[in-house]
Design an enzyme around this catalytic site. Structure first.
Site, PDB file in Angstrom:
ATOM      1  N   GLY A   5      95.170  81.016  76.614  1.00 12.62           N
ATOM      2  CA  GLY A   5      95.734  79.729  77.012  1.00 12.62           C
ATOM      3  C   GLY A   5      97.209  79.652  76.659  1.00 12.62           C
ATOM      4  N   GLY A   6      97.492  79.069  75.491  1.00 13.37           N
ATOM      5  CA  GLY A   6      98.876  78.789  75.093  1.00 13.37           C
ATOM      6  C   GLY A   6      99.819  79.977  75.205  1.00 13.37           C
ATOM      7  N   GLY A  46      93.017  76.658  71.319  1.00 16.87           N
ATOM      8  CA  GLY A  46      94.188  75.803  71.143  1.00 16.87           C
ATOM      9  C   GLY A  46      94.374  75.307  69.726  1.00 16.87           C
ATOM     10  CG  ASN A  54      93.168  78.218  81.400  1.00 21.05           C
ATOM     11  OD1 ASN A  54      93.665  77.593  82.325  1.00 21.05           O
ATOM     12  ND2 ASN A  54      92.201  77.716  80.623  1.00 21.05           N
ATOM     13  CD1 TRP A  55      99.778  79.885  82.304  1.00 22.00           C
ATOM     14  CD2 TRP A  55     101.131  79.002  83.848  1.00 22.00           C
ATOM     15  NE1 TRP A  55     100.882  80.705  82.403  1.00 22.00           N
ATOM     16  CE2 TRP A  55     101.728  80.186  83.348  1.00 22.00           C
ATOM     17  CE3 TRP A  55     101.803  78.289  84.834  1.00 22.00           C
ATOM     18  CZ2 TRP A  55     102.966  80.654  83.798  1.00 22.00           C
ATOM     19  CZ3 TRP A  55     103.031  78.755  85.292  1.00 22.00           C
ATOM     20  CH2 TRP A  55     103.609  79.920  84.774  1.00 22.00           C
ATOM     21  CE  LYS A  56      93.932  75.958  77.644  1.00 19.99           C
ATOM     22  NZ  LYS A  56      93.289  75.533  76.422  1.00 19.99           N
ATOM     23  CG  HIS A  75      88.099  76.278  79.784  1.00 19.85           C
ATOM     24  ND1 HIS A  75      88.308  75.309  78.840  1.00 19.85           N
ATOM     25  CD2 HIS A  75      88.911  77.316  79.452  1.00 19.85           C
ATOM     26  CE1 HIS A  75      89.216  75.743  77.974  1.00 19.85           C
ATOM     27  NE2 HIS A  75      89.600  76.961  78.327  1.00 19.85           N
ATOM     28  CB  SER A  84      93.962  80.903  68.674  1.00 19.01           C
ATOM     29  OG  SER A  84      93.786  79.495  68.760  1.00 19.01           O
ATOM     30  CD  GLU A 104      90.888  73.061  77.258  1.00 20.38           C
ATOM     31  OE1 GLU A 104      91.444  73.228  78.355  1.00 20.38           O
ATOM     32  OE2 GLU A 104      91.330  73.550  76.199  1.00 20.38           O
ATOM     33  CD  GLU A 131      88.046  80.713  76.613  1.00 20.83           C
ATOM     34  OE1 GLU A 131      89.133  81.281  76.558  1.00 20.83           O
ATOM     35  OE2 GLU A 131      87.879  79.606  77.130  1.00 20.83           O
TER      36      GLU A 131
HETATM   37  C1  PEP Z   1      91.710  78.855  76.746  1.00 16.74           C
HETATM   38  O1  PEP Z   1      92.065  77.743  77.083  1.00 16.74           O
HETATM   39  O2  PEP Z   1      90.917  79.480  77.467  1.00 16.74           O
HETATM   40  C2  PEP Z   1      92.246  79.394  75.508  1.00 16.74           C
HETATM   41  C3  PEP Z   1      91.681  80.448  75.019  1.00 16.74           C
HETATM   42  O3  PEP Z   1      93.306  78.717  74.944  1.00 16.74           O
HETATM   43  P1  PEP Z   1      94.192  79.202  73.681  1.00 16.74           P
HETATM   44  O4  PEP Z   1      94.522  80.666  73.912  1.00 16.74           O
HETATM   45  O5  PEP Z   1      95.395  78.344  73.718  1.00 16.74           O
HETATM   46  O6  PEP Z   1      93.353  79.022  72.467  1.00 16.74           O
END
Ligand code: PEP
Length: 243
Positions: A224-225, A165, A9-11, A89, A203, A91, A159
């Site tokens: 994500g990251g 994040g 997920n590049w957000k 999600h 993470s 966010e 999640e």
């Molecule tokens: C996400 O945004 O779905 C996520 C899991 O982010 P991260 O891996 O950066 O915690």
């Protein structure tokens, strides 16, 4: 047996110059793992043309079309080449006030457009510390899962909000407890629930992926990251292939 899925997920990250990373991820994708990239919508069509990579949107509007300035329908995502769409999600739930009912409507729209919904649920730190994690997640799942969901059109991503994040990954025991419960709930409400892929997100990185993928009911990850570069994402894909 559920599919193994590594979804990135590049957000709100990624310009055309970053497609170099998407190309490297596509080139390094491994047999036995479904690698999915959810770039920003501006990059979706071009990322979808890369062979070896499935793509997804990061959200969709519940309506098929109409006067919704700035929004994208699931059909538009499919038209751009997506085969998945993240819905619910945390966010989106926090920043845009999306409720479980909104998420169910988005997942239904994704299904109607032929997309697989990656349906996210997760508890906050306060909810976990109050001992409410499983009750919160079961209620979110029941409220967000639309009629007609099955293993072929829906993937669940657990999640924990406090792990997204933040660099704080849930422990294998915490993930196992939730994923085992999730499997039980899904089997009760979806006829082929035993085959539905259950992803962990929060993470995930190369250093913790293998111990998470070793858990019985963890079929992959939403990342994500660590999905922003091939150097970070491909070791996660390989850890999933090896699990
Ligand atoms: C996400 O945004 O779905 C996520 C899991 O982010 P991260 O891996 O950066 O915690």
């Amino acid at each position: 047996m559920p599919r193994k899925i590594a979804a990135g997920n590049w957000k709100m990250n990624g310009l055309r110059a970053d497609l170099e990373q998407a190309r490297a991820i596509a080139a390094g994708a491994t047999d036995g793992v479904h690698a999915v990239l959810c770039p920003p919508a501006t990059l979706l069509a071009v990322a979808s043309d890369l062979s070896g990579l499935a793509t997804g949107g990061q959200t969709c509007h519940p309506a098929a079309k109409g006067a919704h300035t700035g929004d994208l329908s699931a059909a538009m995502l499919a038209d751009a080449g997506a085969s998945y769409c993240i819905v619910g999600h945390s966010e989106r739930r926090a920043d845009h006030g999306e409720s479980d009912a909104d998420v169910a409507a988005q997942a239904r729209a994704a299904h109607d457009a032929g997309l697989t919904a990656i349906l996210c649920i997760g508890e906050t730190l306060d909810q976990r510390e109050a001992g409410d994690t499983l009750a919160i997640l079961e209620a979110q799942l029941n409220g967000s899962l639309p009629d007609g969901a099955h293993a072929g059109n829906t993937v669940i991503a657990y999640e924990p909000v406090w792990a997204i994040g933040t660099g704080k990954v849930a422990s294998p025991d915490q993930v196992a407890e939730v994923h085992d419960a999730l499997r039980g709930w899904i089997v009760d409400v979806v006829p082929d629930g035993a085959d539905m892929a259950l992803l962990y997100g929060g993470s995930v990185k190369a250093s913790n992926a293998a111990e998470l993928f070793a858990l019985t009911n963890v079929d992959g990850a939403l990342v994500g990251g660590a999905s922003l570069t091939a150097d970070d994402f491909l070791p996660i894909v390989r850890a999933l292939a090896a699990a």
